[in-house]
Design an enzyme around this catalytic site. Structure first.
Site, PDB file in Angstrom:
ATOM      1  N   SER A  20      16.177  -1.107 -26.002  1.00 25.72           N
ATOM      2  CA  SER A  20      17.004   0.125 -25.910  1.00 25.72           C
ATOM      3  C   SER A  20      17.977  -0.083 -27.151  1.00 25.72           C
ATOM      4  O   SER A  20      18.362  -1.062 -27.892  1.00 25.72           O
ATOM      5  CB  SER A  20      18.016   0.016 -24.722  1.00 25.72           C
ATOM      6  N   SER A  21      18.363   1.258 -27.587  1.00 25.12           N
ATOM      7  CA  SER A  21      19.144   1.383 -29.016  1.00 25.12           C
ATOM      8  C   SER A  21      20.434   1.570 -28.283  1.00 25.12           C
ATOM      9  O   SER A  21      21.652   1.330 -29.011  1.00 25.12           O
ATOM     10  CB  SER A  21      18.802   2.678 -29.530  1.00 25.12           C
ATOM     11  N   LYS A  40      18.439  -5.013 -22.643  1.00 29.29           N
ATOM     12  CA  LYS A  40      17.237  -4.518 -22.072  1.00 29.29           C
ATOM     13  C   LYS A  40      16.030  -4.597 -22.843  1.00 29.29           C
ATOM     14  O   LYS A  40      15.850  -4.469 -23.893  1.00 29.29           O
ATOM     15  CB  LYS A  40      17.665  -2.803 -21.904  1.00 29.29           C
ATOM     16  N   THR A  69       0.848  -1.081   0.026  1.00 29.67           N
ATOM     17  CA  THR A  69      -0.141   0.077   0.209  1.00 29.67           C
ATOM     18  C   THR A  69       0.864   1.011   0.041  1.00 29.67           C
ATOM     19  O   THR A  69       1.823   1.198   0.570  1.00 29.67           O
ATOM     20  CB  THR A  69      -0.913   0.086   1.200  1.00 29.67           C
TER      21      THR A  69
END
Length: 478
Positions: A315-316, A321, A184
């Site tokens: 990702s480039s 990733k 929470t």
């Protein structure tokens, strides 16, 4: 080759291969707004309306049989998807939809003329207004077609939502024995089963389905037969009584004629109701997408309790990733639908006196919302939900080392003692179990019964019998 057509504003040359007429061409020139044409289903449903109107006008004796027959034939061709290149007006247009109504009227009229052996543009044979638009107004035709199209599109959306709900239910069963940390305000709370989380997702989608389904019932009520402002001017009484049933008969819809056609012409709150429920669904989907992004975060430096399917490199610049692109696109679709709902809200509010002239922008945004929501739900289901796996070891380790376990001990040790234990665990880096055993608050077998994460997810007081026995012993000693 071209032909010259005339209206009250003058003349225009029109390519003789084209079935549209002068009013359509003027609309094309005036409304270069979105670059998108009117939805093909709206055209199809206008075809149903024009066919039904021709049949009813013939039945009440207002339309010659030969003209009614060719209007019906031309309308059938439109229903089949023909002449799409002739429906050229922009989806966003002024005039309450008059341009799209006249586009359909002109295409049907010129095709009917052709079927009778005449030349396009010779409206002495079949006239777009006098014959094709007989007993009608843009103000009852276009709202009815918009509602019919909304029903078509919502049916497709509900199919996708049903599959999403069912996939979430399947995951709730698959993950029923995976205990994890409930949170929470992004802080550890008490244990919960991953299956319980997914069941909650399924239930909220089920409510969305119910809300959207109920809105279809509202949209079924149409003002067809009311003509310009709901007073039924220029429509035969028998036509007005029969037109909605005739549309249903030829199209398979289950439309209902409004009890008060003036009310139904002035007010389009049922379309706003649909948009509101789409927005609610989009918000719920976005919340689920946010949860999945958080639960899959990492994979090593985040929560990492679940694994989303790897659908594309993320990702480039960073090899390996993988980003949560499917939940991300669901978020973005939700934002768009929320924006569309605001536009629809303002457009419905902008109705004045006997008519709302803003229905084209309502239809444009409503149809877009349904379409992109349907597509987002499809990719969410098939490219994310169905392939989710649980990182069970990670879930187990986080539960065992979480301070959230202290909550289950408060009935046994009291809030103050549990607070002290939690603070010691936090400062020392030890887990709750270690502190309790070291300090001698409970015996190992007692602690094992209480610190059962799975039992904590069932509710109630864990190891209640220990608590009862303890109180009995205290009572005897006292």
């Amino acid at each position: 080759m071209s032909r010259v057509e005339r209206d009250s504003l003058g003349e225009k040359e029109i390519d003789n291969d084209r079935y549209y007429g002068i009013q359509t061409l003027r609309a094309k020139e005036n409304f270069s707004i979105s670059g998108q044409r009117v939805h093909p289903l709206l055209i199809k449903n206008l075809g149903y309306i024009k066919k039904a109107a021709a049949l009813m006008n013939y039945e009440v004796g207002l339309l010659e049989k030969s003209i009614a027959e060719v209007i019906v034939k031309a309308a059938n061709e439109i229903i089949e998807g023909k002449f799409q290149d002739d429906f050229i007006v922009d989806a966003i247009q002024g005039g309450a939809g008059t341009s799209i109504n006249m586009n359909v009227n002109e295409v049907i009229a010129n095709r009917a003329i052709e079927l009778l052996g005449g030349k396009k543009g010779d409206y002495t044979i079949v006239h777009p207004n006098n014959h094709v638009n007989m007993s009608q107004s843009t103000n009852d035709v276009v709202p009815t077609a918009i509602k019919m199209t909304t029903i078509n599109l919502l049916a497709e959306l509900i199919e996708e939502l049903n599959e999403l709900r069912d996939s979430l239910k399947e995951k709730s069963l698959e993950f029923d024995d995976v205990v994890k940390v409930g949170r929470t305000q992004l802080q550890d709370a008490v244990p919960i089963r991953l299956g319980q989380e997914f069941k909650a997702y399924a239930l909220v989608i089920d409510r969305d389905i119910g809300r959207i389904q109920s809105s279809i019932d509202s949209v079924r009520v149409v003002n067809m037969g009311g003509t310009a402002i709901g007073t039924c001017l220029n429509a035969d009484e028998l036509y007005t009584k029969g037109i909605v049933n005739k549309i249903n008969e030829i199209s398979g819809f289950k439309l209902l004629q409004a009890k008060d056609l003036i009310d139904a012409t002035q007010n389009n709150d049922s379309l706003l109701e649909v948009s509101s429920h789409l927005k609610t669904c989009a918000v719920n989907l976005s919340k689920i997408a946010n949860d999945l992004r958080l639960l899959s975060s990492g994979p090593r430096a985040g929560i990492g309790e679940i694994n989303l399917p790897a659908v594309q490199p993320g990702s480039s610049i960073m090899p390996g990733k993988i980003n949560p692109v499917i939940p991300e696109v669901v978020n973005q679709v939700s934002f768009q639908i929320i924006g569309n709902d605001l536009t629809i809200t303002m457009a419905i509010e902008a109705g004045q006196l006997e008519l709302n002239a803003m229905l084209p922008i309502v239809a444009y945004n409503l149809f877009e919302s349904i379409k992109i929501l349907k597509n987002a739900v499809n990719t969410f289901t098939n490219n994310a939900i169905k392939g989710i796996t649980a990182n069970e070891l990670r879930c187990k380790n986080l539960v065992e080392n979480s301070l959230s376990l202290i909550t289950v001990l408060t009935p046994h040790l009291g809030y103050e003692v549990c607070s002290i234990i939690a603070q010691k665990a936090l400062k020392s880096g030890k887990n709750i179990r270690e502190i309790i055993l070291e300090e001698g608050y409970l015996l190992k077998d007692e602690l094992d019964k209480i610190l059962n994460p799975y039992e904590m997810t069932k509710g109630g007081i864990v190891a209640k019998e220990l608590l009862i026995n303890k109180r009995k012993n205290q009572s005897i000693s006292d």
